[in-house]
Motif scaffolding. Structure first.
Motif, mmCIF file in Angstrom:
data_model
loop_
_atom_site.group_PDB
_atom_site.id
_atom_site.type_symbol
_atom_site.label_atom_id
_atom_site.label_comp_id
_atom_site.label_asym_id
_atom_site.label_seq_id
_atom_site.Cartn_x
_atom_site.Cartn_y
_atom_site.Cartn_z
ATOM 1 N N ASN A 83 0.816 -1.224 0.000
ATOM 2 C CA ASN A 83 0.000 0.000 0.000
ATOM 3 C C ASN A 83 0.845 1.267 0.000
ATOM 4 N N ASP A 84 1.972 1.213 0.726
ATOM 5 C CA ASP A 84 2.764 2.445 0.911
ATOM 6 C C ASP A 84 4.122 2.358 0.221
ATOM 7 N N SER B 73 6.953 3.483 -1.863
ATOM 8 C CA SER B 73 7.256 4.868 -2.216
ATOM 9 C C SER B 73 7.563 5.039 -3.703
ATOM 10 N N GLN C 200 7.009 4.352 -7.394
ATOM 11 C CA GLN C 200 5.888 3.829 -8.152
ATOM 12 C C GLN C 200 6.213 3.595 -9.614
#
Length: 860
Positions: free
Chosen positions: A402-403, A405, A407
């Motif tokens: 989800n997190d 960094s 992308q």
């Protein structure tokens, strides 16, 4: 002599130590008591000596009986009797002979300085006694033409026959010089002793028979692969054969006397206890069930239990007995089959769920959810290639993704970039120590990670990744295979959703710019056609998947696959080929159109099989054309490898008609269809393997005993209806234990395989051969009368006798068999009786000396 007493008879009644000198005996008798008249003294001494003689005889006979009661060794018995006779009565020449091969063979003797070890039955008094069975007393001075004495000093002889169940089997012989006279008392003594020797012979023969029978029984028990057991009324083991140790690892000696319940899995004890209690209380006669037994290593194995209650003559139960058959491999195969069916059901449900999603964001979330459910994790991501084709962009992440960094990833960067570059799935068991780990993933967040490509018409559309955070848990080949199939379905659905999104955008633009209406309409129609085509192809793929799931055999699956592929890929010719079990060649099992390819070829002749991926054949790759192509080479073709669970099963080959070419959609469709076909073929093969394991003997390849019992029951019922006969042959390898003892058990297995092959080669189409158990085989001959069945058995016996069997370069010697034949001709007998009669005939063949055929009278 005074008083008329016969000195010769007087001497015969005295033991050797008490025999007086013949010259002075009369004076000694007279001097014994001067007050008694001489005739009375003689009569008195005669009675005294006769009593002493009888007492001595009784002492000797009692000593002989004592030896016989505690000794089974005939050599010791013979020596004791012969030497006791000589010692007790002073006889100097005693011998005992047994009949062997038409001659008398010496067993023991005393007193002879010239020994005759062998005497023909046609020679001497002993030969005559052996032939006639009548005892002979030859006193001194008598003439007999059959006398053959080894030296001249001998003048008298007593010879009595030895019997075993009424048959003369030898002689007991006594010869004396003039120093000792022989008479009726000696004949009577020797006759009594011969009866005792006969008893010893009978007991020894019976002991050998019992010992041989016990040895044969124990040999069968020790060599059978199933556990043979017996428990008492308290549920304790009282009998276990060596197969118990082979299967569980527990020693037989240490297990005997312990409770069977302590070896059963706790979850299985209730139903197992109920079954055994019903047997031990005689509530039921037999019971068959499955349970898990503990091994010495602490693991559990599935055993099939077949048990029967043991009752005495009064119907009271005193335990249970039966067999334990290891079915662990079969249970594992059944579990694997169920698992594959569950996976297929999940894929089918996933397909239906994804095809109903047209919003890209919703579809991506649905894809990652289904992927996590399939492999059991909530940590996953999907990255798609951007419109420029320059980077992978993270679109959706769940769990620890989800997190993330960073992308965006470039080609070859990290796991996602490497999968994008190679177009092959990648599994990393320990991500933190992997050399290609990217810096934007923080340590200690993942352990095992798998990434698979989203391929659309051989182009990477994106990647699907999943991770596990639990230490020591990776992704196996089956899970990767399922994710690849999910990715194929997801790619089609994602392409449909993107096409739909594009269509929606174009419709919106048409509203904003009326001048572009015609162009937008044309593009919309094009995209809608593509969407419809994709949907139609997907429906056909689902139809193929559902139809193949219902196939009962691989041949049915082959035919159905060819029919559906011809509809799914029109204007093409094609062939479905599979690799034979020994990997030596690939052969065509179904085709359509007119494919220009060999029907049989080596796996190395196909680039798709060599590379284990789809291989396209184009003009610019002339050097990489598959060698199995024949005739005029097509300009375009494609080979799709059929793979399931990492195993190559075969290849799907496609060619367009004429000069046409295969487009990317057709190639992708063929690859998806090939994956579905491969998975179904693997499941059908697994089902066939399970059926084979249930009815075939692993060592010989013949049917097993269970299949024989079912087949014989059918044949007997058929014979009852039609009135036709049915014959059963039970075949046993003679002296099989000697083969194992001499050459080893591996040689014994080689012999059994050779015999199984020969039986299979000699049977007719309607006949049935099986391994009955151990070194025993059985054959069912429907319609065979007694004469035909006996003739077939003789042909088999002679054929096996001429068979040459070698193991590790060493010839095992001449192999012989004994065959029991039973024929059913009436309507009353059943299959069990027919087998018992064949077994009885086999026993008779063994008793007759082996290497023969015995036919019992046909059963009415």
């Amino acid at each position: 002599m005074p008083g008329g007493v016969d000195q010769y008879m007087y001497d015969a009644l005295l033991p050797q130590s008490n025999r007086p000198d013949p010259v002075v005996s009369h004076e000694l008798i007279v001097a014994a008591d001067p007050g008694i008249e001489q005739p009375q003294q003689v009569e008195y001494h005669q009675r005294l000596l006769a009593a002493e003689r009888r007492a001595t005889e009784e002492t000797l006979l009692e000593a002989v009986r004592t030896v016989l009661a505690r000794e089974m060794d005939l050599t010791l018995v013979f020596r004791t009797i012969v030497e006791s006779i000589a010692h007790t009565f002073g006889y100097r020449h005693v011998s005992l002979f047994l009949i062997e091969d038409e001659q008398l063979v010496l067993q023991h003797q005393v007193g002879y300085h010239q020994v005759l070890n062998y005497i023909p039955l046609t020679t001497g008094i002993m030969g005559r006694v052996a032939r006639t069975g009548e005892a002979v007393l030859l006193e001194a001075g008598q003439f007999d033409p059959d006398v053959v004495w080894p030296f001249r000093e001998l003048v008298a002889e007593v010879c009595v026959p030895l019997h075993d169940e009424g048959e003369v089997v030898g002689v007991l012989n006594l010869e004396c010089t003039r120093e000792i006279a022989l008479g009726p008392a000696d004949l009577r003594l020797m006759s009594a002793l011969s009866e005792h020797v006969g008893i010893a012979l009978t007991r020894a023969r019976l002991y050998r028979a019992v010992h041989d029978s016990e040895a044969k029984y124990r040999t069968v028990i020790e060599q059978v692969k199933e556990v043979i057991f017996q428990v008492d009324t308290e549920g304790r083991w009282v009998l276990l054969n060596p197969a118990w140790t082979d299967i569980t690892g527990f020693a037989v000696a240490g297990s005997l006397g312990s409770a069977w319940e302590q070896h059963v899995h706790p979850d299985d004890r209730s139903h197992t206890l109920a079954a055994f209690q019903a047997l031990l209380t005689c509530t039921i006669e037999t019971r068959r069930f499955e349970t898990r037994f503990r091994t010495a290593a602490g693991s559990w194995r599935y055993l099939e239990v077949y048990a029967r209650a043991i009752v005495d003559a009064n119907g009271r139960g005193y335990g249970a007995a039966g067999t334990l058959n290891d079915i662990t491999d079969r249970k594992r195969a059944e579990t694997e089959l169920r698992r594959q069916n569950e996976y297929l059901a999940v894929l089918h449900a996933t397909t239906l769920a994804l095809m109903n999603r047209l919003d890209v964001a919703d579809l991506l979330a649905e894809i990652i959810t289904w992927a996590g459910q399939i492999v059991g994790t909530e940590h996953g991501f999907i990255s798609l290639v951007d419109a420029a084709g320059a980077t992978l962009e993270l679109k959706v992440g769940t769990g620890n993704f989800n997190d993330v960094s960073q992308q965006r990833l470039g080609l070859g960067e990290g796991m996602a970039g490497m999968v994008w570059q190679s177009r092959q799935p990648l599994v990393v068991p320990e991500y933190d120590v992997w050399s290609g780990r990217t810096s934007h993933i923080r340590p200690n967040r993942f352990h095992a990670v798998v990434v698979v490509p989203l391929l659309l018409r051989q182009q990477v559309m994106g990647v699907l990744g999943l991770a596990r955070i639990e230490p020591g848990q990776s992704f196996d080949a089956d899970e990767v295979d399922l994710l690849i199939r999910l990715a194929q379905l997801a790619t089609i659905a994602l392409d449909n959703a993107q096409l739909y999104s594009i269509a929606q955008q174009e419709l919106a633009e048409r509203k904003r710019a009326e001048q572009q209406v015609q162009q937008v309409n044309a593009q919309l129609k094009t995209h809608l056609v593509a969407v419809q085509q994709h949907s139609q192809e997907l429906r056909r793929l689902n139809e193929l998947h559902e139809l193949l799931q219902e196939c009962l055999s691989v041949q049915e699956a082959y035919t159905l696959s060819a029919t559906v592929l011809q509809q799914l890929l029109p204007a093409t010719s094609g062939m479905l080929a599979v690799i034979v079990p020994d990997q030596s060649h690939v052969h065509s099992v179904a085709s359509w159109g007119n494919p220009q390819t060999a029907l049989v070829f080596a796996p190395a002749q196909c680039w798709a099989l060599r590379l284990r991926r789809v291989h396209g054949l184009r003009d610019d790759h002339a050097d990489a054309r598959c060698q199995h192509l024949s005739g005029p080479l097509p300009e375009h073709a494609i080979c799709v490898p059929l793979m399931a669970r990492g195993t190559l099963l075969g290849v799907l080959h496609l060619q367009p008609y004429g000069a046409a070419s295969l487009n990317d959609a057709q190639a992708g469709l063929a690859q998806t269809a090939g994956s579905t076909i491969a998975l179904v073929l693997a499941n059908l093969d697994l089902q066939q393997t399970l059926r084979e394991q249930a009815t075939r003997d692993v060592l010989t390849g013949l049917f097993n005993r269970r299949y024989l019992e079912d087949a014989l029951e059918r044949e007997v019922r058929k014979a009852h209806r039609s009135g036709e006969p049915v014959a059963v042959l039970v075949v046993d390898v003679d002296h099989f234990k000697q083969v194992n003892d001499t050459y080893g058990h591996a040689a014994g297995d080689t012999l059994l395989r050779e015999l199984g092959g020969m039986l299979q080669a000699q049977i007719r189409g309607e006949d049935l051969a099986c391994r009955y158990g151990g070194e025993e085989f059985a054959m069912i001959l429907p319609g065979a009368v007694a004469e035909v069945a006996q003739q077939r058995a003789e042909q088999l016996r002679m054929g096996i006798k001429q068979l040459t069997v070698q193991h590790e370069g060493q010839r095992l010697g001449t192999i012989t068999i004994s065959v029991g034949v039973a024929v059913l001709t009436g309507s009353a007998a059943n299959s069990a009786r027919l087998v018992r009669e064949a077994d009885a005939a086999l026993y008779a063949a063994k008793h007759a000396g082996r290497d023969c055929v015995v036919l019992l009278e046909p059963l009415a």
